[in-house]
Design an enzyme around this catalytic site. Structure first.
Site, PDB file in Angstrom:
ATOM      1  N   CYS A 107      -1.667   9.614   2.276  1.00  0.00           N
ATOM      2  CA  CYS A 107      -1.443   8.992   0.847  1.00  0.00           C
ATOM      3  C   CYS A 107      -2.535   9.583  -0.214  1.00  0.00           C
ATOM      4  CB  CYS A 107      -1.510   7.333   1.444  1.00  0.00           C
ATOM      5  SG  CYS A 107      -2.863   6.478   2.081  1.00  0.00           S
TER       6      CYS A 107
ATOM      7  N   GLU B  71       0.708  -1.208   0.055  1.00  0.00           N
ATOM      8  CA  GLU B  71      -0.347  -0.515  -0.109  1.00  0.00           C
ATOM      9  C   GLU B  71       1.048   1.593  -0.078  1.00  0.00           C
ATOM     10  OE1 GLU B  71      -2.979  -0.165  -0.399  1.00  0.00           O
ATOM     11  OE2 GLU B  71      -3.658  -2.196   0.455  1.00  0.00           O
TER      12      GLU B  71
HETATM   13  P1  NAD Z   1       7.406   4.482   5.617  1.00  0.00           P
HETATM   14  O1  NAD Z   1       8.174   3.691   3.944  1.00  0.00           O
HETATM   15  O2  NAD Z   1       9.197   5.926   5.448  1.00  0.00           O
HETATM   16  O3  NAD Z   1       7.943   3.427   5.952  1.00  0.00           O
HETATM   17  C1  NAD Z   1       6.864   2.625   5.999  1.00  0.00           C
HETATM   18  C2  NAD Z   1       7.710   1.776   7.115  1.00  0.00           C
HETATM   19  O4  NAD Z   1       8.541   0.985   6.504  1.00  0.00           O
HETATM   20  C3  NAD Z   1       7.585   2.146   8.290  1.00  0.00           C
HETATM   21  O5  NAD Z   1       7.352   0.198   9.193  1.00  0.00           O
HETATM   22  C4  NAD Z   1       9.568   2.011   8.847  1.00  0.00           C
HETATM   23  O6  NAD Z   1      10.118   1.741  10.017  1.00  0.00           O
HETATM   24  C5  NAD Z   1       9.814   0.720   7.809  1.00  0.00           C
HETATM   25  N1  NAD Z   1      11.340   0.783   6.661  1.00  0.00           N
HETATM   26  C6  NAD Z   1      11.520   2.260   6.601  1.00  0.00           C
HETATM   27  N2  NAD Z   1      12.824   2.457   5.869  1.00  0.00           N
HETATM   28  C7  NAD Z   1      13.234   1.398   6.359  1.00  0.00           C
HETATM   29  C8  NAD Z   1      13.728   0.536   5.165  1.00  0.00           C
HETATM   30  N3  NAD Z   1      14.808   1.139   4.867  1.00  0.00           N
HETATM   31  N4  NAD Z   1      14.330  -0.709   4.938  1.00  0.00           N
HETATM   32  C9  NAD Z   1      12.833  -1.256   6.035  1.00  0.00           C
HETATM   33  N5  NAD Z   1      12.087  -1.115   6.348  1.00  0.00           N
HETATM   34  C10 NAD Z   1      12.120   0.372   7.061  1.00  0.00           C
HETATM   35  O7  NAD Z   1       6.622   5.271   5.255  1.00  0.00           O
HETATM   36  P2  NAD Z   1       6.035   6.718   6.050  1.00  0.00           P
HETATM   37  O8  NAD Z   1       6.618   8.132   5.912  1.00  0.00           O
HETATM   38  O9  NAD Z   1       5.487   5.847   7.323  1.00  0.00           O
HETATM   39  O10 NAD Z   1       4.567   6.824   5.185  1.00  0.00           O
HETATM   40  C11 NAD Z   1       4.627   7.773   4.079  1.00  0.00           C
HETATM   41  C12 NAD Z   1       4.594   7.089   2.931  1.00  0.00           C
HETATM   42  O11 NAD Z   1       3.081   6.507   3.108  1.00  0.00           O
HETATM   43  C13 NAD Z   1       4.218   8.131   2.124  1.00  0.00           C
HETATM   44  O12 NAD Z   1       3.809   7.397   0.767  1.00  0.00           O
HETATM   45  C14 NAD Z   1       2.471   7.652   1.621  1.00  0.00           C
HETATM   46  O13 NAD Z   1       1.745   7.725   0.570  1.00  0.00           O
HETATM   47  C15 NAD Z   1       2.537   6.218   2.337  1.00  0.00           C
HETATM   48  N6  NAD Z   1       0.922   6.054   2.547  1.00  0.00           N
HETATM   49  C16 NAD Z   1       0.010   5.222   2.260  1.00  0.00           C
HETATM   50  C17 NAD Z   1      -0.867   4.523   2.562  1.00  0.00           C
HETATM   51  C18 NAD Z   1      -1.636   3.688   1.234  1.00  0.00           C
HETATM   52  O14 NAD Z   1      -3.130   3.178   2.364  1.00  0.00           O
HETATM   53  N7  NAD Z   1      -1.481   3.195   0.538  1.00  0.00           N
HETATM   54  C19 NAD Z   1      -1.525   4.356   3.604  1.00  0.00           C
HETATM   55  C20 NAD Z   1      -0.001   5.721   4.077  1.00  0.00           C
HETATM   56  C21 NAD Z   1       0.746   5.846   3.484  1.00  0.00           C
END
Ligand code: NAD
Length: 456
Positions: free
Chosen positions: A243, A209
Site C-alpha cells: 500500500c 487503512e
Molecule cells: P479489498 O478492499 O479488496 O479487501 C479487503 C478486505 O475487505 C478483505 O478482507 C475482503 O474480504 C473484504 N471485502 C472485499 N470486498 C468486500 C465487500 N464488497 N464487502 C465487504 N467486504 C469486502 O483490498 P485488498 O485487495 O485485500 O487490498 C488491496 C488494497 O488495500 C489496496 O488498495 C491497498 O493500497 C490497500 N491497503 C492499504 C493498507 C494500509 O495500511 N493503508 C495496507 C494494505 C493494503
C-alpha cells in the site's frame, strides 16, 4: 456457531471485566508470541504457497513487525493503561481530574491480502493489548494464510475472546450487519466506503487503512545511485503489492536519464528481472490482477522489464518512461511491479499535479536540499512518508501509520494503535466538604463578576 452468537459471547466475556486486567492482557500477548513461534514453519509455508513469499521477506515485512509490536505492548501497556492526572481549574475547587483509558469492547478487524499476517495480526493484537476482544476476518484471497491464522488462533484462544472468522464478501457483509464497538479495516477505497456506510448504521467508530497513489519526488541534487537503490527495493518488495509502495516517480528533467539508468542497473543487480534466477521474487496474487497489470504494460512505454508469464503470474520489475498524468497507469493505484516515471521542469507544477489528486497514503522525497524538502513537506498533504527513503517509515512504531482523505482515517502502530482501540474517559472527582454558592440561584451581578473571573 453462528457469528452473531460469537459476538454475544464476546460481549459477555468483555462484560466480565477480565480483559480490563492488564496482567491478563500481558499474559495473552505472551501466549500469542509463543503460538507464533511454535507455528513459525506453518506460517512460512502457507505464505509461500499463496504467493511465493520467501522466509526472508516474510520475516522482514511481516513477522518481525508483529513481534516488535507485541514486545512493545508487553513493555508499555501497564504505563499506557494507567489513569492520568490532569490539573483542575479554580471553578471546580476542590476537585481532582483524571483520564481513564478504557477498552472499547468487541472489535472487528478486517484484513487485506498483501501482507496477510501483518495487516490482520498487528491490529488484532493492538486491540487485545488495549483490552478489547477481537473477531478477525482475514482476506480470503491468500487462502492458506487465512487458514493458518484461523487454525493457530482458534486452537489456542477461546472464541469468546479472540477468534478468526474466515470468508469473503458474503461473510464480511454478514459481519457488518452486527453491532461492534469498533471496526478496523485495511483494504481498498471502494470497500472502505462499504465499511464506513455499514458502520454508520450503528454509529460504530472506524479506522480505515486504505490505499492510493503515493508519489516519489526525485530532485536534481539527489544522490542518484542511492536513490535508485532505495526506490527499487521499496517498489519491488512484494512485487509492488504494497500500500505504501512508491506508485510513481516525479523526477527533475535534468536527471531523468541518469535516474532511469540507475534504476535499471539496480534492478539488474538485485536479480529480480528474470524468474529463473530469483525464486524469491513474489508472484501476483491472482489472474485478475495479473491481467489488469498486463494491460498497463501493454499500453505503456516500457523502458525496462515487461517480462510476463501468466502461468505462474510472474511480472518482472518494469519501468515505464515518458508517462503523463493523463495516461491509464496514472488513474488508479498500480499495486504491482510497474514503475512509471514522469519528469518535470518546475517543482511548483509537479506539486500542483499531486495536489489536484486525492491525498496519498505516502509520499517520498529524495533530495539534499533542505529548503526544497521542507517546501514539499509543508505544501503536500499525505498520510506519512520518508525523506531519502521509501516504505521504511512504517517500521518505526513511534510514528503513527495511517492515511488522510481518500487514503484513510485514523492511525495505528505502537501507542497510536493503543489510542485507536481505547476510549479516554474523563472524570472530575469531588469531595463533599465544600460547595460555594456562586453557580446557584438566586443569581446576582456580584456572582456574575466572580464567575467570569473563575471561568475565563
Ligand atoms: P479489498 O478492499 O479488496 O479487501 C479487503 C478486505 O475487505 C478483505 O478482507 C475482503 O474480504 C473484504 N471485502 C472485499 N470486498 C468486500 C465487500 N464488497 N464487502 C465487504 N467486504 C469486502 O483490498 P485488498 O485487495 O485485500 O487490498 C488491496 C488494497 O488495500 C489496496 O488498495 C491497498 O493500497 C490497500 N491497503 C492499504 C493498507 C494500509 O495500511 N493503508 C495496507 C494494505 C493494503
Amino acid at each position: 456457531m453462528e457469528i452473531k452468537d460469537v459476538l454475544t459471547q464476546q460481549q459477555d466475556f468483555f462484560n466480565s471485566n477480565k480483559t480490563k486486567n492488564v496482567s491478563f492482557r500481558i499474559a495473552q500477548l505472551k501466549k500469542f508470541k509463543n503460538v507464533l513461534k511454535e507455528n513459525e514453519k506453518l506460517l512460512y509455508n502457507a505464505i509461500y504457497e499463496d504467493f511465493g513469499k520467501s522466509e526472508f521477506e516474510t520475516y522482514v515485512s511481516e513477522l518481525s513487525l508483529l513481534n516488535h509490536e507485541i514486545n512493545n505492548f508487553i513493555k508499555n501497556i501497564k504505563k499506557w493503561s494507567k489513569r492520568k492526572k490532569v490539573s483542575t481549574g479554580l471553578a471546580n475547587f476542590p476537585a481532582r481530574s483524571y483520564i481513564i483509558p478504557e477498552p472499547l469492547g468487541v472489535t472487528l478487524v478486517i484484513g487485506a491480502w498483501n501482507y496477510p499476517y501483518q495487516l490482520s495480526l498487528v491490529p488484532a493484537i493492538t486491540s487485545l493489548a488495549a483490552g478489547n476482544t477481537v473477531m478477525l476476518k482475514p482476506s480470503e484471497l491468500p487462502a492458506k494464510t487465512s487458514e493458518v491464522m484461523a487454525k493457530i488462533i482458534n486452537d489456542n484462544f477461546p472464541s469468546n475472546y479472540f477468534c478468526v472468522i474466515e470468508g469473503g464478501v458474503k461473510k464480511t457483509t454478514e459481519l457488518l450487519e452486527l453491532q461492534f464497538d469498533k471496526i478496523f479495516f485495511t483494504g481498498s477505497i471502494p470497500v472502505g466506503r462499504i465499511i464506513y456506510q455499514a458502520a454508520a448504521k450503528h454509529l460504530t467508530p472506524v479506522t480505515l487503512e486504505l490505499g492510493g497513489k503515493s508519489p516519489t519526488f526525485v530532485l536534481a541534487d539527489t544522490d542518484i545511485k542511492m536513490t535508485a537503490k532505495r526506490i527499487v527495493w521499496a517498489k519491488f518488495l512484494n512485487a509492488g503489492q504494497t500500500c505504501v509502495a512508491p506508485d510513481y516517480i516525479l523526477v527533475d528533467q535534468s536527471i531523468e536519464e541518469a535516474l532511469l539508468v540507475a534504476l535499471k542497473e539496480e534492478i539488474e543487480g538485485s536479480h529480480k528481472n528474470k524468474e529463473d534466477i530469483d525464486e524469491n521474487y513474489i508472484r501476483i496474487i491472482n489472474s485478475n490482477n495479473f491481467d489488469r497489470l498486463s494491460k498497463l504494460i501493454d499500453n505503456g512505454n516500457v523502458y525496462f522489464g515487461g517480462y510476463l508469464n501468466r502461468d505462474n503470474r510472474f511480472i518482472s520489475p518494469t519501468i515505464l518512461q515518458n508517462v503523463s498524468f493523463e495516461d491509464e497507469i496514472m488513474k488508479d493505484e498500480i499495486f504491482g511491479p510497474i514503475l512509471p516515471v514522469i519528469s518535470f521542469n518546475d517543482l511548483n507544477e509537479a506539486i500542483k499535479m499531486v495536489k489536484e489528486r486525492p491525498k496519498p497514503l505516502s509520499c517520498y522525497i529524495y533530495s539534499k536540499n533542505r529548503k526544497k524538502i521542507d517546501k514539499l513537506l509543508n505544501e503536500l498533504s499525505f498520510g506519512g512518508g520518508a525523506v531519502n527513503d521509501s516504505v521504511m517509515h512504517l517500521s518505526n512504531s513511534n510514528l503513527p501509520f495511517g492515511g488522510i482523505g481518500l487514503s484513510g482515517m485514523g492511525s495505528y502502530h505502537g501507542k497510536f494503535g493503543f489510542d485507536t482501540f481505547s476510549h479516554y474517559k474523563s472524570i472530575l472527582d469531588k469531595p463533599f466538604w465544600f460547595e460555594p454558592n456562586i453557580k446557584y440561584a438566586p443569581y446576582s451581578k456580584k456572582k456574575l463578576t466572580l464567575i467570569k473571573w473563575l471561568l475565563e
